[in-house]
Design a protein around this motif. Structure first.
Motif, PDB file in Angstrom:
ATOM      1  N   LEU A  76       0.869  -1.175   0.000  1.00  0.00           N
ATOM      2  CA  LEU A  76       0.000   0.000   0.000  1.00  0.00           C
ATOM      3  C   LEU A  76       0.901   1.218   0.000  1.00  0.00           C
ATOM      4  CD1 LEU A  76      -2.663  -0.806   2.765  1.00  0.00           C
ATOM      5  CD2 LEU A  76      -3.153  -0.354   0.349  1.00  0.00           C
ATOM      6  N   ILE A  77       0.575   2.205  -0.835  1.00  0.00           N
ATOM      7  CA  ILE A  77       1.340   3.451  -0.831  1.00  0.00           C
ATOM      8  C   ILE A  77       0.602   4.443   0.069  1.00  0.00           C
ATOM      9  CG2 ILE A  77       2.266   5.334  -2.248  1.00  0.00           C
ATOM     10  CD1 ILE A  77       3.378   2.943  -3.517  1.00  0.00           C
ATOM     11  N   PHE A  78       1.282   4.980   1.065  1.00  0.00           N
ATOM     12  CA  PHE A  78       0.668   5.963   1.951  1.00  0.00           C
ATOM     13  C   PHE A  78       1.182   7.355   1.609  1.00  0.00           C
ATOM     14  CE2 PHE A  78      -0.844   3.517   5.981  1.00  0.00           C
ATOM     15  CZ  PHE A  78      -1.592   2.676   5.172  1.00  0.00           C
ATOM     16  N   ALA A  79       0.266   8.211   1.146  1.00  0.00           N
ATOM     17  CA  ALA A  79       0.615   9.602   0.842  1.00  0.00           C
ATOM     18  C   ALA A  79       0.441  10.401   2.128  1.00  0.00           C
ATOM     19  CB  ALA A  79      -0.276  10.131  -0.268  1.00  0.00           C
ATOM     20  N   ASN A  80       1.532  10.559   2.863  1.00  0.00           N
ATOM     21  CA  ASN A  80       1.487  11.180   4.193  1.00  0.00           C
ATOM     22  C   ASN A  80       1.638  12.703   4.109  1.00  0.00           C
ATOM     23  OD1 ASN A  80       1.370  11.151   7.035  1.00  0.00           O
ATOM     24  ND2 ASN A  80       3.608  11.062   7.212  1.00  0.00           N
ATOM     25  N   LYS A  81       1.392  13.355   5.203  1.00  0.00           N
ATOM     26  CA  LYS A  81       1.543  14.816   5.356  1.00  0.00           C
ATOM     27  C   LYS A  81       0.569  15.595   4.474  1.00  0.00           C
ATOM     28  CE  LYS A  81       6.449  14.358   6.619  1.00  0.00           C
ATOM     29  NZ  LYS A  81       7.719  15.046   6.810  1.00  0.00           N
ATOM     30  N   ILE A  82      -0.668  15.081   4.341  1.00  0.00           N
ATOM     31  CA  ILE A  82      -1.642  15.801   3.516  1.00  0.00           C
ATOM     32  C   ILE A  82      -2.084  17.100   4.180  1.00  0.00           C
ATOM     33  CG2 ILE A  82      -2.574  13.829   2.212  1.00  0.00           C
ATOM     34  CD1 ILE A  82      -4.904  13.810   4.281  1.00  0.00           C
ATOM     35  N   ASP A  83      -1.673  17.287   5.446  1.00  0.00           N
ATOM     36  CA  ASP A  83      -1.977  18.561   6.112  1.00  0.00           C
ATOM     37  C   ASP A  83      -1.110  19.703   5.572  1.00  0.00           C
ATOM     38  OD1 ASP A  83       0.422  18.701   8.522  1.00  0.00           O
ATOM     39  OD2 ASP A  83      -0.013  16.764   7.634  1.00  0.00           O
ATOM     40  N   LEU A  84      -0.028  19.366   4.890  1.00  0.00           N
ATOM     41  CA  LEU A  84       0.855  20.423   4.381  1.00  0.00           C
ATOM     42  C   LEU A  84       0.252  21.070   3.133  1.00  0.00           C
ATOM     43  CD1 LEU A  84       4.385  18.771   4.710  1.00  0.00           C
ATOM     44  CD2 LEU A  84       3.272  20.383   6.275  1.00  0.00           C
ATOM     45  N   GLU A  85       0.525  22.361   2.999  1.00  0.00           N
ATOM     46  CA  GLU A  85      -0.059  23.117   1.903  1.00  0.00           C
ATOM     47  C   GLU A  85       0.380  22.598   0.530  1.00  0.00           C
ATOM     48  OE1 GLU A  85      -0.247  27.797   0.817  1.00  0.00           O
ATOM     49  OE2 GLU A  85       0.052  27.221   2.913  1.00  0.00           O
ATOM     50  N   ASP A  86       1.649  22.197   0.409  1.00  0.00           N
ATOM     51  CA  ASP A  86       2.173  21.747  -0.886  1.00  0.00           C
ATOM     52  C   ASP A  86       1.839  20.290  -1.213  1.00  0.00           C
ATOM     53  OD1 ASP A  86       3.335  24.165  -1.148  1.00  0.00           O
ATOM     54  OD2 ASP A  86       5.331  23.525  -0.469  1.00  0.00           O
ATOM     55  N   ALA A  87       1.058  19.648  -0.353  1.00  0.00           N
ATOM     56  CA  ALA A  87       0.783  18.229  -0.563  1.00  0.00           C
ATOM     57  C   ALA A  87       0.036  17.986  -1.870  1.00  0.00           C
ATOM     58  CB  ALA A  87      -0.024  17.688   0.612  1.00  0.00           C
ATOM     59  N   SER A  88       0.443  16.951  -2.607  1.00  0.00           N
ATOM     60  CA  SER A  88      -0.310  16.544  -3.795  1.00  0.00           C
ATOM     61  C   SER A  88      -0.437  15.029  -3.826  1.00  0.00           C
ATOM     62  CB  SER A  88       0.396  17.029  -5.064  1.00  0.00           C
ATOM     63  OG  SER A  88      -0.144  16.344  -6.182  1.00  0.00           O
ATOM     64  N   ILE A  89      -1.654  14.573  -3.599  1.00  0.00           N
ATOM     65  CA  ILE A  89      -1.901  13.127  -3.612  1.00  0.00           C
ATOM     66  C   ILE A  89      -1.838  12.616  -5.044  1.00  0.00           C
ATOM     67  CG2 ILE A  89      -3.604  11.344  -3.001  1.00  0.00           C
ATOM     68  CD1 ILE A  89      -4.727  13.617  -1.041  1.00  0.00           C
ATOM     69  N   GLN A  90      -2.322  13.469  -5.972  1.00  0.00           N
ATOM     70  CA  GLN A  90      -2.368  13.070  -7.370  1.00  0.00           C
ATOM     71  C   GLN A  90      -0.972  12.763  -7.922  1.00  0.00           C
ATOM     72  OE1 GLN A  90      -5.269  12.346  -8.801  1.00  0.00           O
ATOM     73  NE2 GLN A  90      -4.002  11.460 -10.412  1.00  0.00           N
ATOM     74  N   ARG A  91      -0.004  13.563  -7.510  1.00  0.00           N
ATOM     75  CA  ARG A  91       1.375  13.372  -7.982  1.00  0.00           C
ATOM     76  C   ARG A  91       1.868  11.969  -7.589  1.00  0.00           C
ATOM     77  NH1 ARG A  91       5.143  18.206  -6.097  1.00  0.00           N
ATOM     78  NH2 ARG A  91       4.448  17.360  -4.108  1.00  0.00           N
ATOM     79  N   ILE A  92       1.496  11.527  -6.399  1.00  0.00           N
ATOM     80  CA  ILE A  92       1.903  10.191  -5.947  1.00  0.00           C
ATOM     81  C   ILE A  92       1.156   9.108  -6.725  1.00  0.00           C
ATOM     82  CG2 ILE A  92       1.888   8.604  -3.969  1.00  0.00           C
ATOM     83  CD1 ILE A  92       2.601  10.983  -2.215  1.00  0.00           C
ATOM     84  N   LYS A  93      -0.151   9.345  -6.940  1.00  0.00           N
ATOM     85  CA  LYS A  93      -0.920   8.371  -7.734  1.00  0.00           C
ATOM     86  C   LYS A  93      -0.343   8.230  -9.132  1.00  0.00           C
ATOM     87  CE  LYS A  93      -5.377   8.588  -5.430  1.00  0.00           C
ATOM     88  NZ  LYS A  93      -6.714   9.189  -5.403  1.00  0.00           N
ATOM     89  N   ASN A  94       0.083   9.355  -9.708  1.00  0.00           N
ATOM     90  CA  ASN A  94       0.665   9.308 -11.052  1.00  0.00           C
ATOM     91  C   ASN A  94       1.992   8.558 -11.081  1.00  0.00           C
ATOM     92  OD1 ASN A  94      -1.461  10.887 -11.861  1.00  0.00           O
ATOM     93  ND2 ASN A  94      -0.281  12.792 -11.974  1.00  0.00           N
ATOM     94  N   ALA A  95       2.752   8.679  -9.996  1.00  0.00           N
ATOM     95  CA  ALA A  95       4.060   8.018  -9.968  1.00  0.00           C
ATOM     96  C   ALA A  95       3.910   6.500  -9.805  1.00  0.00           C
ATOM     97  CB  ALA A  95       4.922   8.594  -8.846  1.00  0.00           C
TER      98      ALA A  95
END
Ligand SMILES: Nc1nc2c(ncn2[C@@H]2O[C@H](COP(=O)(O)OP(=O)(O)O)[C@@H](O)[C@H]2O)c(=O)[nH]1
Ligand SMILES: [Mg+2]
Lengths: 132, 210
Positions: free
Chosen positions: B162-181
């Motif tokens: 499972l890939i965990f996209a952590n630190k989504i509380d940060l302003e620069d967070a991008s979940i999509q960028r991780i999904k794309n990778a």
């Protein structure tokens, strides 16, 4: 390509040696021999370019052996980049499931203090090589 | 623990807890929040923590295991050992620690421990884990060599991941960028620090590793 001369390197500091190793040559080696060949060259300050790269198990061992050889003020580890960098284009999970080894990935490996990746995306790797 | 109110151990859970313990390795680059996540999971389900968290890279220099964590979600129960690993890197320079105001002796010792820890983490990955949670800082570029290599290594071991996209509380967070990778894997967004989206985190853990 001439035979890699790992004895002299660039002892006079006049340049950076590139060792380009063909897939054919790597195929004849056992995993640990490949890793030794790469790390010996990198320890000499050279940049190694592998036509076909390493398989995941070998990459994992390369990281492990690199870690055991890091030594303060002498060797800080490696920089490694592969192209294509993503497993999504080819040779993904299903290919592996089917036992298809489709990936041949050009790989560049160098000493961390000499090779610096400037930019990397799916289609381009830009790196800076310094003399030391 | 209001979050978990209403969960109860059903008869079927009691039986399924006789299942084999799954050893789940938490991997990812230094500073992604692996220890923060391991501590949150351990605290939520057992009451104790796993180890110290820090903004200094390579705070975790030994793989640490927390055993016998039973996670229950939607009638599924999974029994896991969490292994918090040192962040994987291909280079470690003690000077990096000196920048964090450390004496040279300390920095050299720390970097030596860090290299041993990374070697050990690679070993665990090849020999000793049954599944992997790969943690990334959503505010950072996920498309790095270490990430691609590590995910490739995990895939080659045929481990569930499972890939965990952590630190989504940060302003620069991008979940999509991780999904794309990593489009071939499930990505779960969360903030391990703030405890955001932990419900989905536990659901996915139960689903993937149960
Ligand atoms: N903003 C934010 N910071 C986090 C989060 N998770 C961890 N951190 C911080 O990131 C730093 C590294 O965390 P740590 O768990 O030690 O990372 P590790 O090296 O992957 O084990 C610490 O300063 C944490 O407080 C998060 O979800 N959001
Ligand atoms: Mg840690």
């Amino acid at each position: 390509m001439s035979e890699a001369d790992d004895s002299t390197g660039d002892a006079d500091g006049s340049g950076v040696q590139l060792d380009m190793i063909s897939g054919e040559r790597m195929d004849q080696l056992a995993s640990m021999e490949k890793i030794r060949l790469i790390l010996d060259s990198v320890h000499d300050g050279n940049i190694v370019i592998l036509e076909e790269g390493l398989d995941p198990e070998e990459e994992s061992k390369l990281i492990e052996v690199t870690m055991t050889e890091i030594s303060p003020d002498e060797f800080t580890g490696i920089e490694i980049e592969t192209y294509p960098g993503s497993s999504k284009s080819s040779g993904g999970f299903f290919d592996r499931l089917m036992g298809r080894e489709t990936e041949t990935k050009l790989t560049v490996i160098g000493p961390a203090n000499r090779l610096e990746t400037l930019h990397k995306d799916e289609t381009l790797i830009s790196a800076l090589v310094t003399r030391t | 623990m209001g979050l978990f109110a209403g969960l109860r151990k059903s008869i079927s859970n009691l039986f399924s807890s006789g299942q084999q313990q799954q050893r789940i390795g938490i991997y990812g680059p230094p500073n992604a929040g692996k220890t923060t996540l391991a501590n949150r999971i351990a605290r939520d389900w057992t009451g104790d923590a796993v180890g110290p968290e820090s903004h200094i890279p390579h705070e975790t220099r030994r793989a640490r295991r927390k055993e016998d964590i039973e996670i229950e979600r939607n009638g599924k129960s999974v029994n896991i050992d969490i292994v918090d690993t040192p962040g994987v890197a291909t280079k470690v320079d003690y000077e990096e620690f000196i920048e964090h105001d450390m004496e040279k002796d300390d920095a050299v010792r720390r970097s030596r421990e860090a290299t041993e820890g990374v070697a050990e983490a690679m070993h665990w990955l090849r020999e000793d884990v049954d599944g992997v949670i790969y943690v990334l800082d959503s505010a950072e570029d996920p498309f790095t060599q270490v990430n691609t290599m590590l995910v490739g290594i995990i895939e080659s071991q045929d481990l569930p991941v499972l890939i965990f996209a952590n630190k989504i509380d940060l302003e620069d967070a991008s979940i999509q960028r991780i999904k794309n990778a990593f489009p071939q894997h499930e990505t779960v967004p969360l903030s391990a620090l703030e405890g955001e989206n932990m419900d989905e985190v536990y659901e996915k853990i139960a689903e993937y590793f149960g």
